[in-house]
Structure formats: C-alpha cells, structure tokens
Design an enzyme around this catalytic site. Structure first.
Site, PDB file in Angstrom:
ATOM      1  N   HIS A  36       1.587  -1.283  -0.235  1.00  0.00           N
ATOM      2  CA  HIS A  36       0.029  -0.227   0.035  1.00  0.00           C
ATOM      3  C   HIS A  36       0.912   1.288   0.217  1.00  0.00           C
ATOM      4  CE1 HIS A  36      -4.314  -1.920   0.460  1.00  0.00           C
ATOM      5  NE2 HIS A  36      -3.167  -3.320   0.621  1.00  0.00           N
ATOM      6  N   ASP A  38       3.010   1.902  -2.457  1.00  0.00           N
ATOM      7  CA  ASP A  38       2.650   2.720  -4.071  1.00  0.00           C
ATOM      8  C   ASP A  38       1.272   3.441  -4.587  1.00  0.00           C
ATOM      9  OD1 ASP A  38       0.098   0.739  -3.738  1.00  0.00           O
ATOM     10  OD2 ASP A  38       1.087   0.037  -5.800  1.00  0.00           O
ATOM     11  N   GLY A 125      -3.984 -12.699  -4.790  1.00  0.00           N
ATOM     12  CA  GLY A 125      -2.753 -11.366  -4.294  1.00  0.00           C
ATOM     13  C   GLY A 125      -1.858 -11.529  -5.967  1.00  0.00           C
ATOM     14  N   SER A 127      -1.713 -10.216  -8.764  1.00  0.00           N
ATOM     15  CA  SER A 127      -2.308  -9.970  -9.543  1.00  0.00           C
ATOM     16  C   SER A 127      -2.031 -10.002 -11.078  1.00  0.00           C
ATOM     17  CB  SER A 127      -0.625  -9.020  -9.858  1.00  0.00           C
ATOM     18  OG  SER A 127      -0.382  -8.313  -8.994  1.00  0.00           O
ATOM     19  N   SER A 128      -3.350 -11.784 -10.926  1.00  0.00           N
ATOM     20  CA  SER A 128      -3.622 -11.789 -12.175  1.00  0.00           C
ATOM     21  C   SER A 128      -4.421 -10.564 -12.867  1.00  0.00           C
ATOM     22  CB  SER A 128      -5.003 -13.180 -12.104  1.00  0.00           C
ATOM     23  OG  SER A 128      -6.026 -12.833 -11.071  1.00  0.00           O
ATOM     24  N   GLU A 161      -8.176  -0.621 -14.842  1.00  0.00           N
ATOM     25  CA  GLU A 161      -7.832  -0.904 -14.145  1.00  0.00           C
ATOM     26  C   GLU A 161      -8.809   0.390 -12.913  1.00  0.00           C
ATOM     27  OE1 GLU A 161      -6.182  -3.962 -12.126  1.00  0.00           O
ATOM     28  OE2 GLU A 161      -7.600  -4.197 -10.793  1.00  0.00           O
ATOM     29  N   ASP A 173       1.564  -3.235  -9.531  1.00  0.00           N
ATOM     30  CA  ASP A 173       1.502  -4.182  -9.598  1.00  0.00           C
ATOM     31  C   ASP A 173       1.785  -5.048 -11.871  1.00  0.00           C
ATOM     32  OD1 ASP A 173       0.078  -4.952  -7.585  1.00  0.00           O
ATOM     33  OD2 ASP A 173      -1.592  -5.082  -7.939  1.00  0.00           O
TER      34      ASP A 173
HETATM   35  C1  GLA Z   1      -2.556  -4.242  -5.055  1.00  0.00           C
HETATM   36  C2  GLA Z   1      -2.671  -2.915  -5.852  1.00  0.00           C
HETATM   37  C3  GLA Z   1      -1.681  -2.788  -5.837  1.00  0.00           C
HETATM   38  C4  GLA Z   1      -0.828  -2.263  -4.509  1.00  0.00           C
HETATM   39  C5  GLA Z   1      -1.146  -4.148  -3.747  1.00  0.00           C
HETATM   40  C6  GLA Z   1      -1.040  -3.203  -2.275  1.00  0.00           C
HETATM   41  O1  GLA Z   1      -2.004  -5.488  -5.022  1.00  0.00           O
HETATM   42  O2  GLA Z   1      -3.483  -3.234  -6.827  1.00  0.00           O
HETATM   43  O3  GLA Z   1      -1.324  -0.766  -6.698  1.00  0.00           O
HETATM   44  O4  GLA Z   1      -1.737  -1.299  -4.050  1.00  0.00           O
HETATM   45  O5  GLA Z   1      -2.414  -4.267  -3.861  1.00  0.00           O
HETATM   46  O6  GLA Z   1       0.386  -3.153  -1.710  1.00  0.00           O
END
Ligand code: GLA
Length: 381
Positions: A36, A38, A125, A127-128, A161, A173
């Site tokens: 969190h 980013d 978690g 990132s698909s 997104e 991601d």
């Molecule tokens: C998700 C979001 C990212 C990032 C993470 C938490 O994966 O897509 O941009 O904020 O949560 O670190």
C-alpha cells in the site's frame, strides 16, 4: 512460463479463429515488502513470477472483436465503436478497459480476435488482473505497431484498472509484471517509476506462498477507502503524498485526525522506511533482519492499516514459534489471498504438511501452497 498453457491457447485460437496468432506471456507478481505504499508515491519491492497469462491475438478484418476466455470457456463479442464497462467484477473489464484507454489517446484500432488463459490462482493477491491488462496492451501494441513504451503501456493498464475494474490501484503490479527480471526483485520508486534490480538468493532459505483461498467481499471498496484516507491526510499536510511525510509531521496534525487515520498513515510512513531497511538487509545478506521486517510489515498491515483478515493472521501467527521460518506477512491488497514466508529450504516439506493440517482444522477449508520462480516480465512468446 508454462509451455502446456501456450499450447492450449494456440490450439484454442486455431479452432475458434483458424488463423495464426501473436502470442504474449505476461506474468503475475509477488511482493517482498512495501504494501500500500505504491499509491503513496513510495517504495515497493515486487518481482514477476513464472505464473501468468498467455494471450493470443490476431486481426480479423471484420466488424466485431471476439475474445475467448479459455479457463472460463466464455466468448465475448463486442464492437470497438461502443466500448463501455461490462458487469462488475468480470474478466471482460480488464480487456475492454485497456482498449478504451488506448482509444482515449485518439488511436483507431482495428477489430481483433483473442484467446487467453492463465495459471495464476485468482484472488490470491498475485495480480492476475495486471498480468491480463499488460498482456492485452502489449499484444495490441505489437499487433498494430502503436509504438508505446513499456512505461506508457503500464499506465494504460493502470488506468484500465481504475476506470473499468473500479480499483484505484497504484503502479506496483503493472510495473512488476511488465519489467520483471529473472531471479530478481525490483526496488521500485513509485514516484519516479524507476527501479533497481536486486538478484535474489536467500541461500538456505526460500520464499513460500500460502493461499488462504479466501477473498473477502468489500476488498475493493476497502482498498479505495484506504487510498482516500492517505490522500485526505496528505492534503492536510500540504504534501503530494505520504511519501513526503515523517512521523513528526503526522504528530503535528494528530489532533485534527482520528486515531484510526493516524495509525493508517503512520503505517505507510513506517512501511516505506521498512522497504529501505529490507533492501539494505538483502545487500548485507542478513536473512534474520529480512524476517524481522516481514513480521513488522504484517503487524502494521493487520493492526494499523487494517487490511488483513483472520485467515491471514492465523497463517502468519502459526509461523512465529517455528525456528525454521524467519518471517511471514500477508501479501498484496489484503482481505484474503496469500502470505509470503521466508523458510529454510530443507524444512519446506514438513512445514507444508503441518500448516495444511492446522489451517484445515481451524477453518474447515484447505490452504494452497506454492513455490514460485522470479521471472522475466511481459514478452512475446
Ligand atoms: C494491490 C494493488 C497495488 C498495491 C497493492 C498493495 O495489489 O493493485 O497497486 O497497492 O494492492 O500493496
């Protein structure tokens, strides 16, 4: 990358569309630390992995575009002239979103056919969604020779997104998926969108992911809420992003914000600092310190930022008495998905058995356990 998956996608494309496609592989990601941070223009430490999306695409000289989601066995036909978001939480939005963002730049695309399939566990978690967005923008960029740089492509994916999936995500991601390097993690500065590559070798230790196999509802709105808190407090502090704040700054306005918001922002400031310390510990080969920062990160995510859940907390807590595990934490946006663990290689087998049993007993459901390889980013196959 999974050769079998490439074969299946090729076969499916041939049977549906009879032509030869361009094939893209786009990976998912893990994140060592920096959660969190980013969207606060801070630091993150992700890596692309050897699981991802295989995306096949070709022009079709027709009046409609067709996309086949092989895993779901669903075909979606649409017209390029009237792109709007599809049903909430549907795979179509990641693709339509990318197409719409490209069109917003004044580019006129021709119709195309596409087939895709993936092997990233969804909701884990990993990132698909970023992998899919990147595969689409990379595919369209190659097929129509649009001339976008990789950086431009990830910004298109991120906007897709935001505007089509409704998650106001940061850039981690999409960056990790696009720019990943073999056996390496990327220390990314989300303000400059530039990274330093770190070769990763934990010697006798390795990373192990444990999936809670839960994805709690509201995770998207809770994510956007967190971002709003950070932005609200940044405005109060008259700074661009919490990246620029210190604890002293925050203490100065403490009486103007709630204790909850104070803790959330403090977490961001501390997590950003932890990414620094973590990268230093990697340089120093100090595995014990790495483990300590992982636990601290989890504690902050759970108690201060409040994005964990009982399943994640249970998995992390269960490692704490285990001398073979240096550290663990939840990974990604939270409210479900995986924990990332730094574990002694020789103990993996034993630990897998133990944790599976414990998790089953506690929640009456299975957890899944994965080892991943750190791999190259989005590319043509
Ligand atoms: C998700 C979001 C990212 C990032 C993470 C938490 O994966 O897509 O941009 O904020 O949560 O670190």
């Amino acid at each position: 990358m999974n050769k079998k998956l490439v074969k299946e996608v090729k076969k499916s494309f041939k049977s549906h569309f009879k032509t030869k496609p361009l094939i893209i592989f786009s990976p998912g990601r893990i994140n060592l630390i920096g959660e969190h941070t980013d969207y606060n223009e801070g630091l993150v430490f992700p890596a692309a992995i050897n699981k991802g999306i295989v995306f096949a695409i070709q022009k079709n000289n027709s009046k409609k575009s067709n996309i086949y989601a092989l895993n779901k066995e669903e075909m979606h036909k649409f017209s390029l002239n009237a792109i709007t978001p599809f049903k909430k939480a549907s795979w179509q939005n990641y693709i339509l979103g990318v197409v719409a963002e490209i069109q917003k730049k004044g580019i006129v695309l021709e119709n195309f056919n596409a087939v895709f399939a993936g092997n990233i566990p969804s909701g884990a978690g990993m990132s698909s969604s970023a992998a899919l967005e990147n595969s689409v923008v990379f595919g369209l960029n190659s097929l129509f020779e649009l001339g976008f740089s990789k950086k431009e492509m990830i910004l298109i994916s991120q906007n897709a997104e935001h505007n089509y999936a409704g998650v106001k995500c940061g850039i981690m991601d999409q960056y990790a998926s696009m720019f990943g390097k073999k056996q390496s993690a990327l220390l990314l500065d989300c303000r400059t969108i530039k990274s330093n590559t770190f070769k990763i070798d934990f010697k006798d230790y390795k990373l192990l992911l444990i999936n809670t196999n839960v994805k709690h509802e509201l995770s998207e709105s809770a994510y956007n809420d967190r971002r709003e808190v950070c932005e609200k407090v940044s405005r109060l502090l008259k700074i661009n992003a919490l990246r620029d704040a210190t604890k002293a700054d925050l203490d100065f306005i403490k009486s103007n914000i709630s204790e909850e918001d104070y803790q959330k922002c403090l977490y961001i400031i501390q997590e950003n600092e932890r990414v620094h310390l973590f990268s230093k510990a990697i340089k120093d080969n100090n595995n014990a310190a790495l483990g300590k920062y992982l636990y601290q990160s989890h504690n902050g995510l759970s108690k201060q930022y409040k994005v964990s859940c009982k399943e994640l907390d249970f998995l992390v807590d269960s490692t704490k008495e285990n001398p073979n595990i240096l550290g663990a934490r939840m990974m990604g946006g939270g409210f479900g998905g995986c924990t990332i663990n730094l574990i002694l290689k020789s103990e993996v087998k034993k630990f897998k058995k133990e944790i599976s049993k414990l998790y089953q007993k506690e929640f009456n459901k299975e957890c899944s356990i994965y080892s991943v390889k750190l791999s190259k980013g989005t590319r043509k196959v």
